[in-house]
Design a protein around this motif. Structure first.
Motif, PDB file in Angstrom:
ATOM      1  N   UNK A  32       0.842  -1.207   0.000  1.00  0.00           N
ATOM      2  CA  UNK A  32       0.000   0.000   0.000  1.00  0.00           C
ATOM      3  C   UNK A  32       0.877   1.257   0.000  1.00  0.00           C
ATOM      4  N   UNK A  33       1.927   1.243   0.807  1.00  0.00           N
ATOM      5  CA  UNK A  33       2.787   2.429   0.902  1.00  0.00           C
ATOM      6  C   UNK A  33       3.601   2.609  -0.383  1.00  0.00           C
ATOM      7  N   UNK A  34       3.981   1.490  -1.006  1.00  0.00           N
ATOM      8  CA  UNK A  34       4.733   1.558  -2.267  1.00  0.00           C
ATOM      9  C   UNK A  34       3.844   2.143  -3.362  1.00  0.00           C
ATOM     10  N   UNK A  44       0.062  14.383   1.510  1.00  0.00           N
ATOM     11  CA  UNK A  44       0.234  13.035   2.061  1.00  0.00           C
ATOM     12  C   UNK A  44      -0.668  11.988   1.471  1.00  0.00           C
ATOM     13  N   UNK A  45      -1.607  12.423   0.581  1.00  0.00           N
ATOM     14  CA  UNK A  45      -2.500  11.434  -0.051  1.00  0.00           C
ATOM     15  C   UNK A  45      -2.064  11.176  -1.479  1.00  0.00           C
ATOM     16  N   UNK A  46      -3.065  10.985  -2.353  1.00  0.00           N
ATOM     17  CA  UNK A  46      -2.757  10.694  -3.762  1.00  0.00           C
ATOM     18  C   UNK A  46      -3.585  11.537  -4.717  1.00  0.00           C
ATOM     19  N   UNK A  47      -2.994  11.839  -5.855  1.00  0.00           N
ATOM     20  CA  UNK A  47      -3.703  12.403  -7.001  1.00  0.00           C
ATOM     21  C   UNK A  47      -3.292  11.544  -8.191  1.00  0.00           C
ATOM     22  N   UNK A  96      -7.211  12.585  -3.234  1.00  0.00           N
ATOM     23  CA  UNK A  96      -7.596  11.261  -2.761  1.00  0.00           C
ATOM     24  C   UNK A  96      -6.713  10.760  -1.625  1.00  0.00           C
ATOM     25  N   UNK A  97      -7.179   9.670  -1.015  1.00  0.00           N
ATOM     26  CA  UNK A  97      -6.391   9.021   0.033  1.00  0.00           C
ATOM     27  C   UNK A  97      -5.616   7.855  -0.551  1.00  0.00           C
ATOM     28  N   UNK A  98      -4.849   7.189   0.322  1.00  0.00           N
ATOM     29  CA  UNK A  98      -3.976   6.086  -0.106  1.00  0.00           C
ATOM     30  C   UNK A  98      -4.706   4.740  -0.149  1.00  0.00           C
TER      31      UNK A  98
END
Ligand code: HGY
Ligand code: MN
Ligand code: MN
Length: 418
Positions: free
Chosen positions: A19-21, A31-34, A94-96
């Motif tokens: 998940x972190x990778x 700290x999240x995702x786009x 978004x989140x991770x």
């Protein structure tokens, strides 16, 4: 059917590392995702997922909507596969874990089956559904909708993003148009399970490890276009203004009142808003926004849509504004397959995880796949119920519990071969 011994569990550290990778691809700014659908980052994430699956001895198939199907063979070549999966695309903020937990949780099920040398009669297929979020190309769950026969592929290929790029062109540009016709496998599915974060506060508030998802609430997206007249914000007398922005404000107030009139389950808001020309000293001449209504009750959704059109039209007539309403997305409330839901509940019981029945507040690919195959969902809590926010967070224990349940439900349904 035989189930794995209750002592058999997934490897939570390996899941968390994956998940972190994956979260390093398409990072956000907080700290999240786009990692929006069919961007270069989405393609990079797909390739990493493909590599991990091939390292786990799975074979890949891709359909004409870019849906990825990673197969671990069963002992019976005629047995229909058990599917697990979700989506790797994210919101702009978004989140991770939204979607990603379900895809990488499915991969962890395979990795654990490999570690334990588990053989199953039915193949198991880990799936990444294209464009679940519907943020760049509306509507949400686009590719699983085409797969289930709800949307036409040509219509889906023509969906445009804010820059006018089409879904089809972007899919081709990235090389993710597969050679399998979308939907070719939809009548050959034994079952599907989707693990997903709850994206709401219930499980955490009730201190439950696992959500046994019995239903999904319905969704309605109506795009509203209001046309007034651009004019100077300083020199135009108030009575002479045709302010599309003010019309939108009054309709958004109406949306809130409509949803609250169906409390406590109905919800309503607009997340997408475009203002033209969006200049500080010009009265907005045009606004385009999307009203998102949701409820577990289809009659409530219909009532909310009807009130929006009737009362929204009245507001605009009184303000001498033109208004158009276009339905751009939606699906009826969903009841998941009782047998699959029971497999989820039994797995949580067997594993000793606290659990409760829950209705999904968000839409998921499982809501469409449920039309063509026995389907159920498993939910894990998320901190403060927050999602579609870069601060989205879960605990490793929560991820482990949900994925352990997924592992047991999938392996039991795929039938262990001694
Ligand atoms: O809109 C939804 O419910 C999902 O997050 N795409
Ligand atoms: Mn999701
Ligand atoms: Mn989402």
């Amino acid at each position: 059917m035989a189930a794995p011994g209750e002592n058999l569990r997934i490897n939570a550290d390996r899941l968390w590392d994956s998940l972190m990778e994956m979260a390093k691809i398409g990072p956000g700014v907080a700290g999240g995702n786009n990692r929006q659908t069919l961007t270069d980052a989405d393609s990079e994430g797909r390739k990493l997922f493909q590599k991990w699956c091939e390292d786990a001895a799975m074979t890949m198939a891709v359909d004409t909507m870019g849906n990825m199907f990673m197969t671990r063979e069963g002992t019976d070549p005629n047995a229909l596969p058990v599917y697990v999966g979700s989506h790797l695309d994210t919101q702009p903020t978004g989140g991770k874990y939204d979607g990603v937990l379900g895809v990488l949780g499915g991969l962890e099920v395979i990795r654990t089956m490999n570690d334990l040398g588990i053989k199953t009669k039915h193949p198991v297929v880990v799936t990444n559904w294209t464009n679940e979020e519907g943020t760049r190309f509306a509507p949400a769950m686009l590719a699983s909708g085409v797969f289930a026969g709800v949307h036409d592929q040509d219509w889906a290929y023509d969906r445009k993003d804010a820059e006018g790029k089409t879904f089809g062109d972007e899919l081709k540009r990235l090389g993710w148009v597969g050679d399998e016709e979308v939907g070719a496998r939809k009548d050959k599915m034994h079952a599907m399970f989707e693990l997903h974060i709850e994206q709401g506060p219930i499980l955490e508030a009730e201190n439950k490890d696992v959500g046994v998802v019995t239903h999904g609430q319905g969704l309605s997206w109506t795009q509203v276009t209001i046309t007034g007249k651009e004019s100077h914000t300083g020199s135009t007398p108030m009575p002479l203004r045709r302010n599309a922005g003010l019309g939108m404000a009054r309709i958004l107030q109406l949306v809130d009142e409509i949803a609250l009139s169906h409390a406590p389950h109905a919800v309503g808001a607009a997340g997408h808003i475009d203002v033209y020309p969006n200049s500080r000293n010009v009265i907005p001449g045009k606004v385009i926004f999307t009203v998102d209504f949701r409820s577990p009750d289809i009659a409530v959704i219909k009532n909310m849509e009807e009130r929006l059109l009737a009362e929204g039209q009245k507001i605009c007539d009184e303000m001498k504004l033109e208004v158009e309403f276009e339905k751009v997305g939606g699906f009826d409330p969903v009841e998941f397959d009782k047998g699959c839901v029971e497999a989820v509940r039994n797995a949580a019981e067997r594993l000793g995880y606290s659990h409760t029945n829950i209705i999904s507040g968000a839409g998921h690919d499982a809501c469409w796949v449920n039309k063509v195959a026995p389907t159920a969902m498993i939910m894990c809590p998320c901190v403060d119920g927050l999602s579609h926010n870069e601060a989205e967070e879960i605990s490793k224990d929560w991820a482990k519990a949900g994925t352990d349940v997924l592992f047991h439900a999938v392996v039991e349904t795929a039938e262990i071969v001694e």
